[in-house]
Design a protein around this motif. Structure first.
Motif, short mmCIF file in Angstrom:
data_model
loop_
_atom_site.label_atom_id
_atom_site.label_comp_id
_atom_site.label_asym_id
_atom_site.label_seq_id
_atom_site.Cartn_x
_atom_site.Cartn_y
_atom_site.Cartn_z
N HIS A 147 -3.20 -9.21 0.80
CA HIS A 147 -2.02 -8.35 0.85
C HIS A 147 -1.19 -8.53 -0.42
N TYR A 148 -1.06 -9.75 -0.89
CA TYR A 148 -0.32 -10.00 -2.13
C TYR A 148 -1.00 -9.33 -3.32
N THR A 149 -2.32 -9.53 -3.47
CA THR A 149 -3.00 -8.98 -4.63
C THR A 149 -2.98 -7.45 -4.63
N ALA A 150 -3.16 -6.86 -3.45
CA ALA A 150 -3.13 -5.40 -3.37
C ALA A 150 -1.73 -4.85 -3.63
N SER A 151 -0.71 -5.53 -3.11
CA SER A 151 0.67 -5.08 -3.32
C SER A 151 1.04 -5.18 -4.80
N MET A 152 0.66 -6.28 -5.44
CA MET A 152 0.93 -6.43 -6.86
C MET A 152 0.19 -5.38 -7.66
N ALA A 153 -1.04 -5.08 -7.24
CA ALA A 153 -1.83 -4.06 -7.93
C ALA A 153 -1.14 -2.70 -7.84
N GLU A 154 -0.68 -2.34 -6.65
CA GLU A 154 -0.02 -1.04 -6.48
C GLU A 154 1.25 -0.94 -7.32
N ILE A 155 2.04 -1.99 -7.32
CA ILE A 155 3.28 -1.99 -8.10
C ILE A 155 2.98 -1.91 -9.59
N SER A 156 2.01 -2.67 -10.04
CA SER A 156 1.66 -2.69 -11.46
C SER A 156 1.14 -1.33 -11.93
N ILE A 157 0.32 -0.69 -11.11
CA ILE A 157 -0.20 0.63 -11.48
C ILE A 157 0.91 1.66 -11.46
N ARG A 158 1.73 1.62 -10.43
CA ARG A 158 2.81 2.61 -10.30
C ARG A 158 3.75 2.58 -11.50
N SER A 160 2.91 1.25 -14.54
CA SER A 160 2.14 1.21 -15.79
C SER A 160 2.27 -0.11 -16.53
N PHE A 161 2.35 -1.22 -15.80
CA PHE A 161 2.45 -2.53 -16.44
C PHE A 161 1.21 -2.85 -17.27
N HIS A 162 0.06 -2.33 -16.86
CA HIS A 162 -1.19 -2.63 -17.56
C HIS A 162 -1.22 -2.07 -18.97
N ASP A 163 -0.41 -1.06 -19.23
CA ASP A 163 -0.43 -0.43 -20.54
C ASP A 163 0.04 -1.35 -21.66
N ALA A 242 10.71 -10.43 -20.74
CA ALA A 242 9.86 -10.21 -19.56
C ALA A 242 10.66 -9.77 -18.34
N ARG A 243 11.96 -9.92 -18.39
CA ARG A 243 12.79 -9.57 -17.22
C ARG A 243 12.70 -8.09 -16.86
N ARG A 244 12.39 -7.26 -17.83
CA ARG A 244 12.29 -5.82 -17.53
C ARG A 244 11.21 -5.56 -16.48
N ILE A 245 10.16 -6.35 -16.52
CA ILE A 245 9.10 -6.23 -15.52
C ILE A 245 9.48 -6.98 -14.25
#
Length: 283
Positions: A147-158, A160-163, A242-245
């Motif tokens: 649940h943690y990994t999926a939630s973090m994944a959704e937030i990160s994609i939403r 665009s943290f990966h960019d 890093a606080r912006r994220i």
């Protein structure tokens, strides 16, 4: 973008939570990974490096925890999803292990980090909890961590943290995130198959929370302290940057964690599948 990367982009199968796909990847161009490959920020980079440490052994733990009860799964659909879950986790572990070899080449103390993590988590803490509370607790902890990994994944994609990641590191992290969303309900559904105990579910999540945050933060700080290119000034400059994220990620992740305590909670309730599908085609 290399020809091989373009080919992969065209052939990746869409996200399908009812029938997850094992996508075998081989990310190129990461041999010369910069020391601080997330926005030239040591704080963000070492946050991700902590996950590179956690994932390979963590994925193996997930596989063992789910596989231990696979024979009790009578639903053909869930049984098929379990097999795909195992296949995906194997691939995740392999790709993160490749990054660990690159980090070793940068002089990071990967070996001792892995030994400390493996011993404390999988030879000490979890066996003690299993001895006291039973074997099903490992499955419950797995469902909570998923649940943690999926939630973090959704937030990160939403958001665009990966960019902010260098080269194909973006693709690796994004691919992993998309598949975490795709199989996020598998361990939970296996847990519900073998036990519908609310106490077991939330107690496993409590332990998962302690492990998730405890290891992620301590390993991040270990990386930072061992980084010869991070002095007093850069440490605080990068932390501030890093606080912006952090202002987005942590409140949203906290709200996602609270959902797990609903008696009628199910991972599918948070959706995210269309989001993951849209992200996958950008790899």
């Amino acid at each position: 973008m290399s020809t091989q990367t373009i080919s992969k982009k065209k052939t990746l199968k869409p996200i399908d939570a009812n029938s997850p796909t094992v996508r075998k990847m081989d990310f190129e161009g990461l041999e010369n990974l910069p020391d601080h490959y997330i926005a030239n920020n040591a704080f963000l980079t070492h946050t991700v490096n902590a996950y590179h440490i956690l994932f390979p052994e963590g994925e193996r733990f997930f596989i063992k925890s789910v596989k231990a009860y696979a024979d009790q799964v009578k639903d053909p659909g869930l049984s098929s999803r379990v097999k795909s879950f195992i296949g995906q986790e194997v691939q995740h572990g392999k790709e993160h292990e490749k990054i660990l070899e690159i980090l070793k080449g940068q002089g990071r103390p990967i070996g001792i980090m892995e030994r400390v993590y493996k011993w404390t988590a999988f030879s000490l803490l979890l066996p003690v909890f299993e001895f006291i509370f039973g074997k099903k607790l490992k499955l419950s902890v797995t469902a909570g961590l998923e649940h943690y990994t999926a939630s973090m994944a959704e937030i990160s994609i939403r958001h665009s943290f990966h960019d902010d990641a260098y080269g194909n590191m973006r693709s690796l992290l994004l691919w992993h995130a998309c598949e975490e969303i795709e199989h996020k309900s598998v361990a939970y559904d296996v847990l519900q198959t073998v036990s519908n105990s609310y106490f077991l579910r939330v107690f496993g999540f409590f332990i998962a929370s302690l492990m998730f945050w405890g290891y992620a933060i301590s390993l991040q700080q270990w990386f930072l302290l061992a980084d010869k290119k991070v002095g007093f000034r850069k440490y605080f400059q990068d932390m501030k940057s890093a606080r912006r994220i952090g202002r987005i990620l942590y409140p949203e992740l906290f709200r996602a964690a609270l959902l797990y305590f609903k008696r009628d909670f199910h991972p599918d309730q948070t959706g995210g599948y269309e989001l993951a599908n849209a992200a996958l085609v950008t790899i």
